[in-house]
Design a protein around this motif. Structure first.
Motif, PDB file in Angstrom:
ATOM      1  N   THR A  27       0.835  -1.202   0.000  1.00 33.92           N
ATOM      2  CA  THR A  27       0.000   0.000   0.000  1.00 33.92           C
ATOM      3  C   THR A  27       0.871   1.254   0.000  1.00 33.92           C
ATOM      4  OG1 THR A  27      -0.078   0.121   2.411  1.00 33.92           O
ATOM      5  CG2 THR A  27      -1.846  -1.127   1.333  1.00 33.92           C
ATOM      6  N   VAL A  28       0.255   2.350  -0.399  1.00 34.34           N
ATOM      7  CA  VAL A  28       0.868   3.669  -0.254  1.00 34.34           C
ATOM      8  C   VAL A  28      -0.178   4.551   0.420  1.00 34.34           C
ATOM      9  CG1 VAL A  28       1.846   5.688  -1.404  1.00 34.34           C
ATOM     10  CG2 VAL A  28       2.296   3.400  -2.318  1.00 34.34           C
ATOM     11  N   GLY A  29       0.123   4.973   1.647  1.00 33.36           N
ATOM     12  CA  GLY A  29      -0.748   5.913   2.323  1.00 33.36           C
ATOM     13  C   GLY A  29      -0.510   7.293   1.752  1.00 33.36           C
ATOM     14  N   VAL A  30      -1.584   8.058   1.578  1.00 31.11           N
ATOM     15  CA  VAL A  30      -1.495   9.373   0.946  1.00 31.11           C
ATOM     16  C   VAL A  30      -2.126  10.420   1.854  1.00 31.11           C
ATOM     17  CG1 VAL A  30      -2.103  10.743  -1.098  1.00 31.11           C
ATOM     18  CG2 VAL A  30      -1.676   8.280  -1.334  1.00 31.11           C
TER      19      VAL A  30
ATOM     20  N   GLN B  11      -3.664  16.360   6.063  1.00 27.70           N
ATOM     21  CA  GLN B  11      -4.872  15.572   6.266  1.00 27.70           C
ATOM     22  C   GLN B  11      -4.754  14.255   5.517  1.00 27.70           C
ATOM     23  OE1 GLN B  11      -8.478  17.672   5.509  1.00 27.70           O
ATOM     24  NE2 GLN B  11      -8.011  19.244   6.983  1.00 27.70           N
ATOM     25  N   PRO B  12      -5.196  13.156   6.156  1.00 28.24           N
ATOM     26  CA  PRO B  12      -5.216  11.879   5.444  1.00 28.24           C
ATOM     27  C   PRO B  12      -6.057  12.013   4.182  1.00 28.24           C
ATOM     28  CG  PRO B  12      -5.760  11.586   7.772  1.00 28.24           C
ATOM     29  CD  PRO B  12      -5.743  13.059   7.505  1.00 28.24           C
ATOM     30  N   TYR B  13      -5.638  11.370   3.111  1.00 27.39           N
ATOM     31  CA  TYR B  13      -6.332  11.514   1.833  1.00 27.39           C
ATOM     32  C   TYR B  13      -6.891  10.172   1.341  1.00 27.39           C
ATOM     33  CZ  TYR B  13      -7.114  13.359  -2.897  1.00 27.39           C
ATOM     34  OH  TYR B  13      -7.679  13.759  -4.096  1.00 27.39           O
ATOM     35  N   MET B  14      -6.015   9.188   1.180  1.00 28.98           N
ATOM     36  CA  MET B  14      -6.449   7.869   0.711  1.00 28.98           C
ATOM     37  C   MET B  14      -5.334   6.856   0.878  1.00 28.98           C
ATOM     38  SD  MET B  14      -6.185   8.064  -3.477  1.00 28.98           S
ATOM     39  CE  MET B  14      -6.990   6.497  -3.616  1.00 28.98           C
ATOM     40  N   THR B  15      -5.672   5.595   0.633  1.00 29.80           N
ATOM     41  CA  THR B  15      -4.672   4.530   0.587  1.00 29.80           C
ATOM     42  C   THR B  15      -4.744   3.889  -0.791  1.00 29.80           C
ATOM     43  OG1 THR B  15      -4.878   4.104   2.960  1.00 29.80           O
ATOM     44  CG2 THR B  15      -3.898   2.359   1.617  1.00 29.80           C
ATOM     45  N   ILE B  16      -3.593   3.806  -1.447  1.00 28.95           N
ATOM     46  CA  ILE B  16      -3.501   3.153  -2.747  1.00 28.95           C
ATOM     47  C   ILE B  16      -3.027   1.728  -2.484  1.00 28.95           C
ATOM     48  CG2 ILE B  16      -2.369   3.146  -5.005  1.00 28.95           C
ATOM     49  CD1 ILE B  16      -1.865   6.203  -4.537  1.00 28.95           C
ATOM     50  N   GLU B  17      -3.783   0.757  -2.965  1.00 32.98           N
ATOM     51  CA  GLU B  17      -3.420  -0.650  -2.758  1.00 32.98           C
ATOM     52  C   GLU B  17      -2.946  -1.268  -4.056  1.00 32.98           C
ATOM     53  OE1 GLU B  17      -6.372  -2.929  -0.679  1.00 32.98           O
ATOM     54  OE2 GLU B  17      -6.958  -1.201   0.536  1.00 32.98           O
ATOM     55  N   ARG B  18      -2.049  -2.251  -3.920  1.00 29.48           N
ATOM     56  CA  ARG B  18      -1.618  -3.030  -5.083  1.00 29.48           C
ATOM     57  C   ARG B  18      -1.430  -4.478  -4.650  1.00 29.48           C
ATOM     58  NH1 ARG B  18       2.504  -0.122  -3.286  1.00 29.48           N
ATOM     59  NH2 ARG B  18       4.519  -1.094  -2.996  1.00 29.48           N
TER      60      ARG B  18
ATOM     61  N   ALA C 102     -11.081  -2.193  12.305  1.00 26.51           N
ATOM     62  CA  ALA C 102     -11.262  -1.200  11.244  1.00 26.51           C
ATOM     63  C   ALA C 102     -10.027  -0.342  11.004  1.00 26.51           C
ATOM     64  CB  ALA C 102     -12.438  -0.293  11.580  1.00 26.51           C
ATOM     65  N   ARG C 103      -9.041  -0.430  11.852  1.00 28.87           N
ATOM     66  CA  ARG C 103      -7.871   0.463  11.747  1.00 28.87           C
ATOM     67  C   ARG C 103      -7.065   0.243  10.482  1.00 28.87           C
ATOM     68  NH1 ARG C 103      -5.969  -0.213  17.904  1.00 28.87           N
ATOM     69  NH2 ARG C 103      -7.988   0.339  18.752  1.00 28.87           N
ATOM     70  N   LYS C 104      -7.051  -0.984   9.974  1.00 25.53           N
ATOM     71  CA  LYS C 104      -6.280  -1.270   8.765  1.00 25.53           C
ATOM     72  C   LYS C 104      -6.711  -0.360   7.610  1.00 25.53           C
ATOM     73  CE  LYS C 104      -4.736  -4.906   5.757  1.00 25.53           C
ATOM     74  NZ  LYS C 104      -4.930  -6.163   5.147  1.00 25.53           N
ATOM     75  N   THR C 105      -7.968  -0.003   7.582  1.00 23.40           N
ATOM     76  CA  THR C 105      -8.505   0.865   6.533  1.00 23.40           C
ATOM     77  C   THR C 105      -7.884   2.260   6.581  1.00 23.40           C
ATOM     78  OG1 THR C 105     -10.594  -0.307   6.713  1.00 23.40           O
ATOM     79  CG2 THR C 105     -10.650   1.808   5.591  1.00 23.40           C
ATOM     80  N   TYR C 106      -7.521   2.710   7.771  1.00 23.26           N
ATOM     81  CA  TYR C 106      -7.072   4.093   7.965  1.00 23.26           C
ATOM     82  C   TYR C 106      -5.580   4.251   8.261  1.00 23.26           C
ATOM     83  CZ  TYR C 106     -12.083   4.612   8.660  1.00 23.26           C
ATOM     84  OH  TYR C 106     -13.440   4.580   8.497  1.00 23.26           O
ATOM     85  N   ILE C 107      -4.922   3.199   8.686  1.00 24.58           N
ATOM     86  CA  ILE C 107      -3.572   3.313   9.265  1.00 24.58           C
ATOM     87  C   ILE C 107      -2.550   3.926   8.300  1.00 24.58           C
ATOM     88  CG2 ILE C 107      -2.765   0.963   8.719  1.00 24.58           C
ATOM     89  CD1 ILE C 107      -2.245   2.386  12.146  1.00 24.58           C
ATOM     90  N   ASP C 108      -2.556   3.517   7.030  1.00 30.38           N
ATOM     91  CA  ASP C 108      -1.543   3.997   6.084  1.00 30.38           C
ATOM     92  C   ASP C 108      -1.717   5.471   5.745  1.00 30.38           C
ATOM     93  OD1 ASP C 108      -0.137   1.523   5.807  1.00 30.38           O
ATOM     94  OD2 ASP C 108      -1.774   0.795   4.559  1.00 30.38           O
ATOM     95  N   LYS C 109      -2.940   5.904   5.516  1.00 29.49           N
ATOM     96  CA  LYS C 109      -3.143   7.320   5.207  1.00 29.49           C
ATOM     97  C   LYS C 109      -2.942   8.182   6.445  1.00 29.49           C
ATOM     98  CE  LYS C 109      -8.192   6.921   5.207  1.00 29.49           C
ATOM     99  NZ  LYS C 109      -9.378   7.045   4.363  1.00 29.49           N
TER     100      LYS C 109
END
Length: 146
Positions: A12-15, A26-33, A117-124
């Protein structure tokens, strides 16, 4: 000019994105691959964000070891940095990211986000911490030079 913050991981890349004044991240999104070396879509998504958000600089989390040495992830991050600079034409600043994921997890816990649910937010969130640390450092440096 807005600044883009990135937390580059193996899958992932947290953005995160700064406000226009460069004060708040501000957190923006997480890009997954699906595969660590398949980056074409990741670069394309980052390039889209740069255009959409009028980004002028990129801050990339730099994963140094706790003893301040550089390992395999740091080397991969440097390659990602070089590719980003080549593809976007923007300056990509490396910013120490040690303990940012732990800090992000603690913030999410403190704000009541369930552990599941934290996995959804942790990277961004980690990207936002990296970017905020950079913005704060730049502001302090600027004030010292005034």
């Amino acid at each position: 000019m807005r600044v883009l913050g990135l937390d580059y991981g193996t899958k992932t890349v947290g953005v995160a994105v700064s406000d226009e004044s460069g004060l708040i991240a501000q957190p923006y999104m997480t890009i997954e691959r699906k595969h660590p070396t398949k980056l074409r879509q990741t670069y394309a998504r980052i390039e889209e964000i740069i255009v959409k958000e009028d980004i002028g600089k990129i801050v990339l989390g730099y994963p140094k070891n706790m003893n301040n040495t550089e390992g395999e992830r740091a080397e991969a991050t440097k390659l990602f940095q070089a590719d980003l600079e080549r593809r976007t034409g923007l300056t990509v600043v490396l910013m120490d990211e040690r303990l940012t994921t732990i800090s992000a997890d603690r913030i999410l816990e403190a704000t009541g986000v369930a552990k599941s649910a934290r996995k959804t937010y942790i990277d961004k969130m980690a990207a936002a911490i990296i970017l905020q640390n950079y913005l704060d450092r730049e502001r302090m440096t600027s004030e010292e030079n005034d």
